[in-house]
Enzyme design. Structure first.
Site, PDB file in Angstrom:
ATOM      1  CB  SER A 565      39.034  63.987  48.637  1.00 15.39           C
ATOM      2  OG  SER A 565      38.463  62.757  48.263  1.00 15.39           O
ATOM      3  CG  HIS A 683      40.915  62.330  43.849  1.00 12.44           C
ATOM      4  ND1 HIS A 683      39.840  63.186  43.900  1.00 12.44           N
ATOM      5  CD2 HIS A 683      41.128  61.938  45.118  1.00 12.44           C
ATOM      6  CE1 HIS A 683      39.414  63.290  45.148  1.00 12.44           C
ATOM      7  NE2 HIS A 683      40.182  62.539  45.911  1.00 12.44           N
TER       8      HIS A 683
END
Length: 713
Positions: A565, A683
């Site tokens: 990320s 995610h």
């Protein structure tokens, strides 16, 4: 372990696209890879899948890194599972738990000596692609609001469950992503956060436009009453809570991920629940603020206003403004205030007798005891099991002498500890549900490194004890993973990690860097690594890597960096700025095209962290480090593994596609640049088996590229 030779890469759709952006000539040759649904992009992605499959087929992993051996070891290390502190409702308690063989954590309700599973994502979806995003019991504990999403999308759908019968009594309510739930007494209604209907919004803004709503059980969500949010920034996120007695409603708002939070309070005894009369607590200030009304009826405010490391203030809720605040716990010069908890007599006795405060001092937790009226520190201390990190200070809503919190460190699985103010003792209240067999004998130590501008940066180094001398120095250079994040005020505190221990017990060294941009040293530390100062984060990371080489921990041909990320942006910058320092890179769910990042996913909510590419000055900051724009033809880049998730609605996989194509076209080395694509996940949370499968392949890649002895044929 033998590495296959990879010298020919799939042809990517490419064009000579150069744009003049505020006077900057910006090349974007792989723009076409942004469109995941286009035939050329899908053909390229499928070819990358085949290339990665070829790499895996030719990879002969043996020893500790043989696939079956490493899978079993990770499953064993993860066998401790997880248990959370309790959420008490009278004598009924709720908690999350995952035993070692469970794919997902479940929610358990316990009363007396009996307990039962209340929510199990696998029961909801045997395929394992549904995740439990959050849950909240009603104030009486007879109902639970919970949110689930599927396929990694994090698009939560809210339901309400009857605790006694297990039956659904309300929902589904969609568009509830990132929604808190604040129950009113009695359980007939709650406040929550929901996006406006997509058909009422511009197509590129359907992810935003949240509002706070009042929902009454048994009524359609279309009849919910909007109570807050109109007229505020369309990217705003909201918090909402209701005091235990049901009188006070508190709402907070922050525009995107900006390090500023506004707070309002409403007296529900003086205004209707459908139309609360809000009064400002802290609005328009350059500060993060959280507020709540405690059992003693006073309003407590945790803020970094005039205190970058945090302070605790108090006032009367009828006079909530800043001018009425009195500081109860002042800022500590070297520790960050994390959380507080009040102890009282319980029941009708609401007068606080102790104030507990948890602090993070250079990423290590400690808990102090204070006078609840003056804030004066008392001589007693709350003993922790070691030098680790805690999360949460949980008390009973009805008060009492006990406080629960989680504890973990680099070699200790998470447990729940209980502090009893009557005795001053801290004891283990709930052990992890499983056992970890044969934990390796490792040592974790904290080092200090000087960054390029003279700033002291700290890092945790974990290594096998038998690889160190009596002073903790390395006996010989070893394959090393350097992990970092450096953003959004997120702190990388000591924590048990199966990835770390599997790597270290095989003979590697694992390093976690506490970089600027994180929260380890407070808001000033965060701001020193954001916006115009983002390059500081990368300089800190490079400095830690250089220190590891200089001090004999590793060598550049044995050093890998790893991040996901925002940490994927970190290692993307590392591989493009310092390709000479690293042999391998694991870049997971990354941000990499910083010129166009805000056009996709949740990118527009991050402009306060990185900068706005539509602003000429801020575009200059972004171009200064944007990994995709720093690729130089003929450079010998490190071996790089991109791991992307097709269900990711936060960071679009286009970032990895574009940089992978650029590196494959530019690199002069035969070190592989690979893309591992995974469907059905996103995610955030994932099933245990998918987590293990991903870690296995990432560790094998790094072991092969750094020559870890534990992986040798």
């Amino acid at each position: 372990m033998t590495a296959p030779a990879l010298r020919t890469y799939p042809s990517a759709p490419r064009r000579d696209l150069v744009e003049d952006l505020h006077g900057h000539l910006v090349a974007d040759p792989f723009r076409d890879l942004e469109d995941a649904s286009s035939e050329p992009t899908e053909a390229w992605s499928a070819a990358q899948d085949d290339l990665y499959a070829q790499y895996r087929e030719q990879l002969h992993a043996t020893g500790a890194f043989a696939t079956d051996v490493l899978t079993d070891r990770l499953r064993s290390l993860l066998g401790a599972g997880f248990v959370s502190p309790p959420a008490w409702r009278g004598e009924r308690r709720f908690f999350s738990r995952r035993s070692g063989d469970q794919e997902h954590a479940v929610v358990v309700v316990a009363e007396g000596g009996t307990e039962r599973v209340l929510l199990d994502p696998i029961v909801l979806d045997p395929a394992g692609t549904t995740t439990l995003d959050s849950w909240q019991p009603s104030k009486e504990g007879h109902l639970v609001a919970y949110q689930v999403s599927s396929g990694g999308t994090e698009e939560s759908v809210l339901h309400v469950l009857d605790v006694a019968t297990g039956e659904l009594v309300d929902g589904p309510i969609d568009r509830a992503r990132y929604s808190p739930v604040a129950w009113l007494p009695g359980g007939d209604a709650f406040y929550y956060v929901r996006r406006l209907p997509p058909e009422t919004l511009p197509e590129d803004e359907t992810q935003y436009h949240r509002r706070v709503w009042l929902h009454r059980l048994g009524t359609p969500a279309t009849e919910d009453v909007e109570v807050f949010g109109a007229g505020l920034d369309h990217t705003s996120y909201y918090g909402v809570s209701v005091s235990r007695d049901g009188r006070w409603l508190i709402v907070s708002a922050s525009a995107g991920t900006a390090p500023r939070t506004d707070v309002w309070i409403a007296d529900l005894a003086a205004s209707p629940a459908e139309a609360p009369w809000f009064v400002e607590v802290a609005v328009g200030l350059d500060a993060q603020t959280g507020a709540w009304v405690a059992r003693d009826g006073r309003l407590y405010v945790h803020t970094d206003l005039d205190a970058p490391r945090g302070r605790l203030a108090v006032t009367d809720p009828t006079e909530p403004g800043v001018e009425h605040w009195t500081t109860l716990l002042a800022q500590d010069p070297t520790a960050v205030l994390e959380d507080v908890a009040f102890i009282d007599g319980g029941g009708d006795d609401t007068t606080p007798t102790q104030l507990l405060a948890s602090w993070r001092r250079h990423a290590v937790s400690e808990v102090s005891v204070h006078d609840p009226r003056t804030g004066e520190r008392r001589p007693q201390t709350v003993t922790l099991p070691g030098l680790g990190s805690i999360s949460g200070l949980a008390t009973r809503p009805d008060g009492g002498p006990e406080v629960w919190f989680s504890y973990t460190d680099h070699t200790t699985p998470t447990s729940v500890q209980r502090y009893d103010a009557r005795t001053g003792l801290t004891t283990q209240w709930a052990a992890p549900p499983g056992l970890v067999a044969d934990l390796p004998d490792v040592r974790a130590q904290q080092i200090e490194v000087t960054s390029a501008d003279g700033t002291t940066v700290r890092a945790f180094v974990v290594a096998r004890t038998d690889a160190l001398d009596a002073d903790g120095r390395p006996l010989a250079p070893a394959p090393t993973i350097l992990y970092g994040y450096g953003g959004f005020q997120i702190s990388l505190d000591p924590a048990f990690s199966a990835t770390t221990l599997a790597w270290v017990e095989a003979g590697g060294v694992y390093v976690v860097a506490n970089l600027r941009g994180g929260g380890e040293e407070g808001e000033d530390w965060h701001r020193a690594g954001m916006r115009a100062h983002k390059q500081n984060v990368f300089e800190d990371f490079h400095a830690v890597g250089e220190h590891l080489v200089a001090q004999g921990w590793t060598t550049p041909d044995r050093l890998a960096c790893w991040g996901g990320s925002n940490g994927g942006l970190l290692v993307g910058a590392a591989l493009t700025q310092r390709p000479d320092l690293f042999a391998a890179v694991v870049c997971s769910a990354p941000l990499l095209d910083m010129v166009r990042y805000q056009r996709f996913g949740l990118g527009v909510t991050w402009t306060e962290e990185y900068g706005d590419a539509d602003d000429p000055t801020e575009l200059g900051w972004l171009l200064g480090y944007s990994p995709y724009h720093r690729v130089v033809d003929g450079t010998a880049y490190p071996a790089t593994l991109f791991t992307v998730f097709e269900g990711d609605t936060r960071v679009d996989p286009l970032h990895a596609r574009k940089l992978a194509a650029a590196l494959q076209a530019a690199t002069s080395s035969d070190r592989p640049v690979l893309v591992r694509r995974e469907r059905g996940v996103g995610h955030g949370g994932r099933a245990l088996s998918r987590t293990i499968g991903l870690i296995v392949e990432q560790l094998q890649f790094v072991a092969e590229r750094t020559g870890l002895a534990g992986s040798a044929a």
